[in-house]
Design a protein around this motif. Sequence first.
Motif, PDB file in Angstrom:
ATOM      1  N   THR A  82       0.821  -1.217   0.000  1.00 29.90           N
ATOM      2  CA  THR A  82       0.000   0.000   0.000  1.00 29.90           C
ATOM      3  C   THR A  82       0.851   1.262   0.000  1.00 29.90           C
ATOM      4  O   THR A  82       0.338   2.352  -0.243  1.00 29.90           O
ATOM      5  CB  THR A  82      -0.917   0.029   1.229  1.00 29.90           C
ATOM      6  N   GLU A  83       2.147   1.138   0.263  1.00 27.68           N
ATOM      7  CA  GLU A  83       2.984   2.319   0.438  1.00 27.68           C
ATOM      8  C   GLU A  83       3.054   3.209  -0.803  1.00 27.68           C
ATOM      9  O   GLU A  83       2.920   4.441  -0.674  1.00 27.68           O
ATOM     10  CB  GLU A  83       4.393   1.918   0.878  1.00 27.68           C
ATOM     11  N   PRO A  84       3.246   2.681  -2.026  1.00 31.36           N
ATOM     12  CA  PRO A  84       3.309   3.573  -3.192  1.00 31.36           C
ATOM     13  C   PRO A  84       2.051   4.424  -3.344  1.00 31.36           C
ATOM     14  O   PRO A  84       2.142   5.616  -3.656  1.00 31.36           O
ATOM     15  CB  PRO A  84       3.484   2.604  -4.364  1.00 31.36           C
ATOM     16  N   ARG A  85       0.902   3.834  -3.123  1.00 31.65           N
ATOM     17  CA  ARG A  85      -0.327   4.606  -3.268  1.00 31.65           C
ATOM     18  C   ARG A  85      -0.451   5.649  -2.157  1.00 31.65           C
ATOM     19  O   ARG A  85      -0.930   6.768  -2.383  1.00 31.65           O
ATOM     20  CB  ARG A  85      -1.530   3.672  -3.263  1.00 31.65           C
ATOM     21  N   SER A  86      -0.033   5.325  -0.952  1.00 31.51           N
ATOM     22  CA  SER A  86      -0.059   6.299   0.136  1.00 31.51           C
ATOM     23  C   SER A  86       0.832   7.496  -0.183  1.00 31.51           C
ATOM     24  O   SER A  86       0.470   8.649   0.080  1.00 31.51           O
ATOM     25  CB  SER A  86       0.393   5.650   1.450  1.00 31.51           C
ATOM     26  N   ILE A  87       1.989   7.225  -0.764  1.00 26.90           N
ATOM     27  CA  ILE A  87       2.910   8.303  -1.140  1.00 26.90           C
ATOM     28  C   ILE A  87       2.269   9.189  -2.204  1.00 26.90           C
ATOM     29  O   ILE A  87       2.337  10.418  -2.138  1.00 26.90           O
ATOM     30  CB  ILE A  87       4.247   7.720  -1.639  1.00 26.90           C
ATOM     31  N   PHE A  88       1.631   8.559  -3.188  1.00 28.32           N
ATOM     32  CA  PHE A  88       0.944   9.317  -4.232  1.00 28.32           C
ATOM     33  C   PHE A  88      -0.148  10.201  -3.626  1.00 28.32           C
ATOM     34  O   PHE A  88      -0.276  11.385  -3.953  1.00 28.32           O
ATOM     35  CB  PHE A  88       0.337   8.362  -5.260  1.00 28.32           C
ATOM     36  N   ASN A  89      -0.936   9.632  -2.728  1.00 30.80           N
ATOM     37  CA  ASN A  89      -2.009  10.404  -2.103  1.00 30.80           C
ATOM     38  C   ASN A  89      -1.463  11.577  -1.285  1.00 30.80           C
ATOM     39  O   ASN A  89      -2.032  12.676  -1.303  1.00 30.80           O
ATOM     40  CB  ASN A  89      -2.863   9.503  -1.205  1.00 30.80           C
ATOM     41  N   GLN A  90      -0.372  11.342  -0.564  1.00 30.61           N
ATOM     42  CA  GLN A  90       0.220  12.419   0.216  1.00 30.61           C
ATOM     43  C   GLN A  90       0.752  13.525  -0.685  1.00 30.61           C
ATOM     44  O   GLN A  90       0.625  14.713  -0.381  1.00 30.61           O
ATOM     45  CB  GLN A  90       1.339  11.881   1.110  1.00 30.61           C
ATOM     46  N   PHE A  91       1.352  13.136  -1.816  1.00 34.47           N
ATOM     47  CA  PHE A  91       1.823  14.142  -2.767  1.00 34.47           C
ATOM     48  C   PHE A  91       0.659  14.957  -3.311  1.00 34.47           C
ATOM     49  O   PHE A  91       0.735  16.185  -3.435  1.00 34.47           O
ATOM     50  CB  PHE A  91       2.567  13.477  -3.924  1.00 34.47           C
ATOM     51  N   SER A  92      -0.417  14.285  -3.641  1.00 34.33           N
ATOM     52  CA  SER A  92      -1.600  14.960  -4.154  1.00 34.33           C
ATOM     53  C   SER A  92      -2.155  15.943  -3.136  1.00 34.33           C
ATOM     54  O   SER A  92      -2.541  17.075  -3.468  1.00 34.33           O
ATOM     55  CB  SER A  92      -2.672  13.928  -4.540  1.00 34.33           C
ATOM     56  N   ALA A  93      -2.219  15.513  -1.872  1.00 34.33           N
ATOM     57  CA  ALA A  93      -2.727  16.392  -0.816  1.00 34.33           C
ATOM     58  C   ALA A  93      -1.795  17.584  -0.608  1.00 34.33           C
ATOM     59  O   ALA A  93      -2.255  18.726  -0.414  1.00 34.33           O
ATOM     60  CB  ALA A  93      -2.878  15.605   0.483  1.00 34.33           C
ATOM     61  N   PHE A  94      -0.485  17.344  -0.654  1.00 34.77           N
ATOM     62  CA  PHE A  94       0.487  18.434  -0.511  1.00 34.77           C
ATOM     63  C   PHE A  94       0.320  19.442  -1.643  1.00 34.77           C
ATOM     64  O   PHE A  94       0.358  20.662  -1.425  1.00 34.77           O
ATOM     65  CB  PHE A  94       1.906  17.869  -0.505  1.00 34.77           C
ATOM     66  N   ARG A  95       0.093  18.949  -2.838  1.00 36.24           N
ATOM     67  CA  ARG A  95      -0.099  19.832  -3.977  1.00 36.24           C
ATOM     68  C   ARG A  95      -1.354  20.688  -3.806  1.00 36.24           C
ATOM     69  O   ARG A  95      -1.346  21.881  -4.106  1.00 36.24           O
ATOM     70  CB  ARG A  95      -0.202  19.009  -5.270  1.00 36.24           C
ATOM     71  N   ALA A  96      -2.420  20.064  -3.315  1.00 36.74           N
ATOM     72  CA  ALA A  96      -3.662  20.809  -3.078  1.00 36.74           C
ATOM     73  C   ALA A  96      -3.458  21.893  -2.021  1.00 36.74           C
ATOM     74  O   ALA A  96      -3.977  23.004  -2.139  1.00 36.74           O
ATOM     75  CB  ALA A  96      -4.770  19.857  -2.652  1.00 36.74           C
ATOM     76  N   ALA A  97      -2.679  21.576  -0.978  1.00 35.00           N
ATOM     77  CA  ALA A  97      -2.421  22.547   0.079  1.00 35.00           C
ATOM     78  C   ALA A  97      -1.550  23.695  -0.418  1.00 35.00           C
ATOM     79  O   ALA A  97      -1.739  24.850  -0.020  1.00 35.00           O
ATOM     80  CB  ALA A  97      -1.752  21.856   1.270  1.00 35.00           C
ATOM     81  N   LEU A  98      -0.624  23.388  -1.314  1.00 38.62           N
ATOM     82  CA  LEU A  98       0.316  24.393  -1.798  1.00 38.62           C
ATOM     83  C   LEU A  98      -0.278  25.269  -2.893  1.00 38.62           C
ATOM     84  O   LEU A  98      -0.130  26.502  -2.876  1.00 38.62           O
ATOM     85  CB  LEU A  98       1.581  23.700  -2.309  1.00 38.62           C
ATOM     86  N   LEU A  99      -0.960  24.644  -3.853  1.00 38.26           N
ATOM     87  CA  LEU A  99      -1.408  25.361  -5.051  1.00 38.26           C
ATOM     88  C   LEU A  99      -2.903  25.617  -5.102  1.00 38.26           C
ATOM     89  O   LEU A  99      -3.364  26.392  -5.941  1.00 38.26           O
ATOM     90  CB  LEU A  99      -0.979  24.583  -6.302  1.00 38.26           C
TER      91      LEU A  99
END
Length: 388
Positions: free
Chosen positions: A101-118
């Motif tokens: 599950t780790e690769p998908r968790s990393i992807f989701n965290q990146f997506s959330a970080f992007r939403a918070a930043l941009l």
Amino acid sequence: MATNKKPGIFIPHDQIALVLQGGGALGAYQAGVYEELASTAYQPNWIAGVSIGAINAALIAGNLPERRVERLSEFWHLVSSGIGLPVDTSATWLRPTLETTEPRSIFNQFSAFRAALLGIPGFYRPRIPPALFQPEGLPGALSIYDTAPLRETLERLIDFDLINSKKVRLSLGAVNVCTGNSEYFDNFDRTIGPEHIMASGALPPAFPPVEIDGQLYWDGGIVTNTPLQYVLDMRPKNQLLAFQVDLFSARGNLPTNLVGVQQRQKDILYSSRTRYNTNMAADISNTRKAMRDLLLKLPKRLKEDPSVQKLTDAMKEAPTDIVHLIYRQALYELESKDYEFSRVSVLEHWQAGQRDIRDTINHPEWLKSSGLDDGVTQYDLTKHTRAL
């Protein structure tokens, strides 16, 4: 009068309510529930929402039945369009197993970080300059993001004349910033505009308060994350079926790290009030029923007393059935799940909503009526088919 196509499941209902909790990006689950519900006999004539539930509620009430799913889809497609990574659900790393599950968790965290930043297209954008560098007291100093894009989206996707025609009742929960009291904007007693929807979803400190009639309002989820109590308090004296669609589950695993602690804290915070309100509503309503039954057992001489008759009538309630649907998160979803707006996650949430309400309707044995002639009956549907 609305009735179930399959006899013997529910007693006939005069009103069907769709009750939508707050939960950010998880709100796509509610859209999936509605898409599946729209093809059945369960057509809601009262929709109540808080936060993202208010947006979904307004998109439904503010469009003709044949356009509602289209408008919901357009909104969720827009807000999930910012992530620039592939959304091919056949990709192995997007289809995790119990062991990976780790690769998908990393992807989701990146997506959330992007939403918070941009920010999120059609929803919100970062303030420039940031709130810390804006003069105190000005609107720009009160939130991290600017929600002007959301107003434009709502004005484009929603027919407010239709909402205010009262063909479908719409109730949106918010909280008064100064009094701390919960308030509901209801098209049965006021004219609804984009500002009422935005007020219901103005979660601080991310989003700014919204001014309505000289008062400032924040997200209704600060006080209670579900509008169920309002629906029960304001329901007419007729038979009600409520589909309560929640986005946070009180049940969960023991956390093993700080990320897990944050996740469980958020789930408990936003789900415990829902369960408390549901249980309290049922207890109060069923206590009233017991009191009425007791009064009816009095001797005829006492039953004819005007005071007893008045009390007996006051205890009378039409039956209310509450079908409780709860989104069950995947193992790879973390604390950021409510602001992770990747297209693949939005599609998964939408499909989960379709699946859960389809399972509910296709298994009438889960929904057998209690046979009560008044009072509240709950159907807490915890069965689900998510594997991860």
